[in-house]
Design a protein around this motif. Structure first.
Motif, mmCIF file in Angstrom:
data_model
loop_
_atom_site.group_PDB
_atom_site.id
_atom_site.type_symbol
_atom_site.label_atom_id
_atom_site.label_comp_id
_atom_site.label_asym_id
_atom_site.label_seq_id
_atom_site.Cartn_x
_atom_site.Cartn_y
_atom_site.Cartn_z
ATOM 1 N N HIS A 48 0.953 -1.200 -0.170
ATOM 2 C CA HIS A 48 0.060 -0.235 0.436
ATOM 3 C C HIS A 48 0.870 1.222 0.177
ATOM 4 C CE1 HIS A 48 -2.396 3.279 1.345
ATOM 5 N NE2 HIS A 48 -2.057 3.043 2.390
ATOM 6 N N SER A 78 -6.012 2.099 -0.245
ATOM 7 C CA SER A 78 -6.755 1.532 0.854
ATOM 8 C C SER A 78 -7.675 2.322 1.477
ATOM 9 C CB SER A 78 -6.168 2.708 1.577
ATOM 10 O OG SER A 78 -6.054 3.977 1.657
ATOM 11 N N HIS A 137 3.113 9.743 5.493
ATOM 12 C CA HIS A 137 2.723 8.084 5.279
ATOM 13 C C HIS A 137 2.952 7.455 5.039
ATOM 14 C CE1 HIS A 137 0.189 4.961 2.787
ATOM 15 N NE2 HIS A 137 -0.954 6.000 4.031
ATOM 16 N N HIS A 141 2.847 3.677 8.674
ATOM 17 C CA HIS A 141 2.805 2.556 8.206
ATOM 18 C C HIS A 141 3.332 2.051 8.930
ATOM 19 C CE1 HIS A 141 -1.107 1.890 5.701
ATOM 20 N NE2 HIS A 141 -1.047 3.328 5.664
#
Ligand SMILES: [Fe+2]
Length: 409
Positions: A48, A78, A137, A141
């Motif tokens: 992702h 997502s 980002h 994660h």
């Protein structure tokens, strides 16, 4: 994280490598399971975050770029409705493809192309902005990877360990409190340095006379609540929390278990006797709120906690200590995210990102509560005191603890 033009490729690759390093000890089977609906398989996180760079940077800024595999988006997107339809979050563990090997090949492909793109002279300012969001980002994660890996390993009765040594250290609790005067305070992010859109704009907030405890609630203190029948007394609980804990038979924090007359806790380094001095971790908002009520206190608001964290850091710096990361055992933030009583909602004058990224934060501002302070799993360079983490009130697989507050008259 502060991007330097001459080191931009190296900074990008370092953050990308760290995600893979976090997974280095996993077996292929660990990468694909999803024990609960909230948890994503590690394979999915790695894919992702790569899709994010492909979609936002390569497709837009690299001439004639062709997606590595156009079918991946249906799995690796997502929740961005503007980027097309996507698979259900709660069913990511149902998918055997793309395989773990394919995901690693995909990552290498994305890394090569982004590095090439960043090697060009005179990078467009918009491209650097998107890159910065993409790296933060990826760091978000990285923390999610540790949260999710912990659930995956704990779901197994063999209780395998993620690491040989403890990642989270035990900071002795403090019983000191810090008092704050009533008045208008400025909160929110206000500098050219990076922040997410939800931290802006800086704005005024009126706070009444309050006090915040310098230490987090410890396991030992929370055990007093458990032993006092705290989970059986409805008067401490919010109505929704009372129903939630009865429905799910919740009687103690996630990862605690009782065996042969002793309390244990599943940790990233395996099962261990419960450390009564260590900060309590993995409680829901409902539990945090009930505990605070039982103690005759309350949870802080996010504005109160922001002021407290800034004041604590300033006092540490004043005696010569380095600017502290939440993972540092001397950090004022106490190494765990702390629940606040503040609903996650837009600040006055909130402006979401443009385009696909409009969906990054704003659309989640309903039925969630803000957590503040960062934790030991928050990557270095990713944290600011204005940082607003947010979860639903029943969730507790993140590294969440309790810091108490109270009103002063
Ligand atoms: Fe994401």
């Amino acid at each position: 994280l502060s991007l330097q033009p001459e080191e931009i490729v190296e900074q990008f690759l370092n953050i990308r490598r760290r995600s893979e390093a976090l997974c280095a000890g996993l077996a292929p089977e660990d990468y694909v399971v999803q024990p609960t609906a909230d948890v994503s398989p590690p394979k999915w996180h790695l894919g992702h975050t790569s899709w994010f760079f492909e979609e936002l940077l390569l497709v837009k800024y690299q001439n004639d770029y062709k997606r590595y595999d156009a079918s991946f988006a249906a799995v690796l997107n997502s929740y961005y409705k503007s980027a097309g339809s996507h698979w259900l979050q709660s069913e990511r563990g149902h998918l055997s493809r793309p395989t773990v090997a394919q995901i690693y090949e995909y990552r290498a492909h994305i890394d090569r192309h982004v590095a090439k793109l960043l090697s060009q002279n005179d990078l467009h300012a918009d491209l650097v902005t998107i890159l910065e969001i993409g790296l933060h980002h990826e760091q978000q994660h990285q923390e999610l990877l540790l949260m999710d890996i912990k659930v995956i390993l704990a779901a197994n009765p063999c209780m395998p360990a993620y690491s040989k040594s403890a990642l989270d250290c035990a900071k002795p609790p403090s019983i000191e409190w810090s008092d704050f005067d009533e008045g208008v305070a400025q909160v929110g992010h206000d500098s050219p340095a990076f922040s997410f859109d939800n931290e802006r704009p800086r704005h005024k907030s009126y706070l009444t006379h309050f006090s915040v405890c310098n230490g987090l609630v410890s396991n030992g203190e929370y055990l007093e609540f458990v032993n006092d029948g705290g989970y059986q007394k409805s008067r401490h609980w919010l109505s929704m929390g009372w129903d939630w804990h009865n429905e799910h038979a919740v009687k103690y924090p996630l990862y605690w278990f009782y065996k042969d007359g002793q309390w244990f806790e599943f940790t990233l380094h395996g099962a261990a006797p419960l450390d009564l001095q260590a900060p309590l971790c993995h409680v829901s908002y409902f539990e945090a709120n009930a505990y605070a009520n039982w103690r005759g206190c309350r949870l802080p608001t996010e504005q109160e906690l922001e002021l407290f964290l800034i004041a604590e850091t300033e006092s540490k710096n004043a005696v010569g200590e380095e600017v502290l990361h939440p993972g540092n055992s001397n950090a004022p933030h106490g190494q765990l995210w702390c629940w606040t009583q503040s609903q996650y909602s837009p600040y006055p004058g909130y402006q979401p990102y443009d385009g696909m990224l409009e969906e990054y934060n704003g659309k989640f501002m309903c039925n969630q509560f803000v957590l503040r302070g960062g934790c030991f799993a928050t990557p270095k360079g990713h944290y600011r005191h204005s940082y607003r983490n947010f979860f639903q009130p029943h969730q507790r697989w993140m590294f969440s603890g309790i810091r108490l507050a109270r009103d002063l008259s």
